[in-house]
Design a protein around this motif. Structure first.
Motif, mmCIF file in Angstrom:
data_model
loop_
_atom_site.group_PDB
_atom_site.id
_atom_site.type_symbol
_atom_site.label_atom_id
_atom_site.label_comp_id
_atom_site.label_asym_id
_atom_site.label_seq_id
_atom_site.Cartn_x
_atom_site.Cartn_y
_atom_site.Cartn_z
ATOM 1 N N VAL A 18 36.241 -42.929 12.478
ATOM 2 C CA VAL A 18 36.158 -43.831 11.566
ATOM 3 C C VAL A 18 37.249 -44.389 11.122
ATOM 4 O O VAL A 18 38.263 -43.700 10.206
ATOM 5 N N LEU A 19 37.859 -45.659 11.339
ATOM 6 C CA LEU A 19 38.943 -46.392 10.947
ATOM 7 C C LEU A 19 38.596 -46.706 9.226
ATOM 8 O O LEU A 19 39.652 -46.921 8.531
ATOM 9 N N SER A 20 37.329 -46.922 8.704
ATOM 10 C CA SER A 20 37.255 -47.086 7.290
ATOM 11 C C SER A 20 36.245 -46.142 6.752
ATOM 12 O O SER A 20 35.073 -46.407 6.736
ATOM 13 N N SER A 21 36.913 -45.151 6.507
ATOM 14 C CA SER A 21 36.086 -43.951 6.171
ATOM 15 C C SER A 21 35.769 -44.037 4.634
ATOM 16 O O SER A 21 35.020 -43.138 4.168
ATOM 17 N N GLU A 22 36.128 -45.072 3.771
ATOM 18 C CA GLU A 22 35.431 -45.107 2.397
ATOM 19 C C GLU A 22 35.210 -46.623 2.248
ATOM 20 O O GLU A 22 36.405 -47.411 2.292
ATOM 21 N N ILE A 23 34.291 -46.850 1.676
ATOM 22 C CA ILE A 23 33.982 -48.374 1.329
ATOM 23 C C ILE A 23 33.619 -48.293 -0.066
ATOM 24 O O ILE A 23 32.665 -47.409 -0.528
ATOM 25 N N THR A 24 34.072 -49.202 -0.983
ATOM 26 C CA THR A 24 33.729 -49.398 -2.351
ATOM 27 C C THR A 24 33.169 -50.866 -2.697
ATOM 28 O O THR A 24 33.751 -51.586 -2.350
#
Length: 576
Positions: free
Chosen positions: A299-305
């Motif tokens: 996962v290249l975007s492991s955190e989304i806010t």
């Protein structure tokens, strides 16, 4: 003397006022020496700054020789400086290097990026120019997120680069303010007009195409944005919740995949899906995205806010395939999207996680056996003539692979080899399988049978065990009398058929010191394959063209040539 000094000083002042430098390079090109040309519309970018002086110089070089030179030119219609550069060459494919003379710092800068020369090619335009930059600029051109100010989409479908937003019927889609993000350094355009997130309204009653251009202008991706005042088809009946709802059964967020699936490859390809939030947080909602098998997909975007400022537009999550050396076929992983309760508004503390499947396609070679027949077929006769089949593996085995050689009719054909073994050292080298005709006393005409290649499972790499047997058809020509009613003899005394061709002629030439020896083969049948074997392995294959084929640059040694049903041993630098 004093007058002369003052004159020189005054001349220097005049030259400097025109932006000229005594150290400017004298790059020139003699265009008459070259046959081909290649043109560019380019920009110069040094340390992140676009050069705008007409005193700056771009030079194109091949092996240190100047092949093109130009200065920036101001184009008022675009309010930008462009370099109209022509590069000259006599040899397509040459590597072209660039150098920049920067007038304001009086320095020459080598550009690390090169380009291959292509004759009669034009690269770049005023909208999407070729950027000559040092250091190199970023090449990403992806739309990362997209939404509308003050509008919550009920749902969003993604199909490749097409995004379909479904908003409540009360929303006026003729006057929406787009909010978006894209790759760092990139720019967004609509009809080649630059766009700024959150500025101005746009009519989305018809699809709008957004173009994302990378910082180096080499890549341009187009995204079609469509907005509908209706529920999404096949949306599963989910409806957006009221803002601030704390009902755990209320749909809080949804996941939408591109092309309704997530597929990546071990070659490092990527795919993406989006997270759509239906409720506005008081402060923020933090999503963590994890892969059940990071050895297959990361996962290249492991955190989304999401915050109160961006909660109402979708955010992209990018997945990437991970390479391995296993022939394990396509693998399925689970991508989990969950709210990090410790860092998110309490109103979202009972929201369950969601998952989707991701397939990682295997790019490792599939086990296989490659068979090549002499002249495209295998033919023998009952006089025990021979033909050769060449066998090799399609992929390197982890251990050895043993192939059992069988025949379907031992009364018509036999083989010299009964087993062939391949290892990690010789798997790609063709091995000869000799097929021999078997004599009988029957007047049974030409007979067809099979040579069968079968993997010996117990002695072979397990990855090859599932391979099906390979049956190679063999024609055995009968040499027994036909027994015609007219009593004629069709044996060896029979007259040669009209379509019978003469045997091939072989010629050799030994070069001095045995380097560069040649073998020439003459044969009447055009397109017939000629195979050259040397030291037990196939050395070369060519076809008869114009009645002959010549093999050159042969070293001293013994060669075995195969053509049609003829085999010839030819010595280079040795006594025959």
């Amino acid at each position: 003397m004093k007058k002369s000094v003052r004159f020189i000083a005054l001349l220097g002042l005049i030259l400097s006022s025109f932006g000229l430098s005594a150290q400017a390079p004298g790059w020139t090109v003699d265009e008459s020496r070259y046959e081909y040309s290649m043109t560019f519309i380019a920009k110069i970018n040094i340390n992140g700054e676009v050069l705008r002086s007409s005193s700056d110089i771009v030079g194109a070089f091949v092996n240190g020789v100047c092949r093109g030179v130009a200065n920036p030119t101001y184009i008022a219609a675009s309010d930008a400086y462009y370099v109209y550069l022509t590069i000259f060459s006599n040899s397509p494919g040459e590597t072209v290097e660039f150098r920049i003379y920067r007038a304001d710092t009086d320095e020459i800068i080598d550009i690390s990026t090169t380009i291959d020369f292509e004759s009669n090619q034009h690269i770049g335009s005023r909208f999407q120019s070729y950027v000559i930059a040092e250091p190199p600029l970023r090449s990403e051109a992806d739309l990362i997120s997209f939404g509308f100010s003050g509008v919550v989409a009920d749902s969003l479908n993604i199909n490749g680069n097409a995004l379909d937003f479904y908003v409540p019927s009360s929303v006026d889609i003729t006057g929406l303010t787009p909010i978006f993000t894209f790759s760092e350094g990139a720019n967004a355009f609509v009809n080649q007009v630059a766009q700024t997130s959150g500025v101005g309204t746009r009519d989305f009653s018809s699809p709008v195409n957004y173009q994302i251009m990378s910082e180096n202008e080499a890549n341009l991706n187009e995204y079609r944005i469509s907005v509908f005042n209706s529920a999404a088809p096949d949306s599963g009946g989910g409806e957006g919740g009221d803002e601030g709802s704390d009902d755990p059964n209320q749909l809080v967020f949804t996941l939408s995949e591109s092309d309704n699936s997530s597929v990546v490859s071990e070659n490092g390809s990527t795919d993406n899906f989006i997270i759509v939030l239906f409720q506005e947080p008081e402060n923020q909602v933090v999503f963590t995205v994890t892969s059940s098998d990071p050895d297959e997909v990361r996962v290249l975007s492991s955190e989304i806010t999401f915050t109160s400022d961006n909660w109402n537009f979708a955010q992209f999550v990018q997945l990437q395939g991970v390479d391995d050396d296993l022939r394990d076929g396509d693998q399925e992983s689970t991508i989990s999207v969950a709210i990090d309760y410790s860092r998110s508004d309490v109103a979202f503390s009972q929201t369950p996680s969601q998952t989707l499947r991701c397939i990682t396609t295997d790019d490792d070679d599939i086990p296989g056996i490659i068979v090549e027949e002499t002249n495209g077929s295998t033919q023998v006769d009952e006089s025990q003539s021979e033909d050769t089949i060449f066998v090799r593996l399609a992929t390197e085995p982890a251990t050895e692979v043993v192939i059992d050689v069988l025949v379907s009719d031992p009364t018509e054909v036999s083989t010299r080899e009964t087993q062939m073994t391949f290892t990690a050292d010789n798997w790609g080298v063709p091995q000869s399988l000799t097929v021999i005709g078997v004599d009988d006393t029957l007047n049974d005409g030409s007979q067809r049978s099979n040579v069968i290649l079968s993997i010996n499972d117990e002695a072979s790499d397990d990855a090859f065990d599932a391979l099906a047997d390979i049956a190679i058809e063999v024609t055995t020509t009968d040499n027994d009398a036909s027994g015609n009613d007219d009593g004629s003899d069709d044996g060896d005394d029979a007259e040669q058929p009209e379509d019978e061709v003469d045997p091939p002629l072989f010629y050799k030439r030994d070069a001095v010191c045995y380097n560069g020896g040649q073998i020439k083969v003459e044969y009447e049948v055009e397109g017939t394959n000629v195979i050259v074997n040397f030291q037990g392995s196939r050395l070369d294959t060519d076809t008869i063209s114009g009645g002959e084929v010549i093999f050159t640059d042969l070293e001293r040694g013994t060669y075995v040539l195969e053509i049609a049903n003829f085999v010839k041993v030819v010595n280079i630098g040795l006594d025959e």
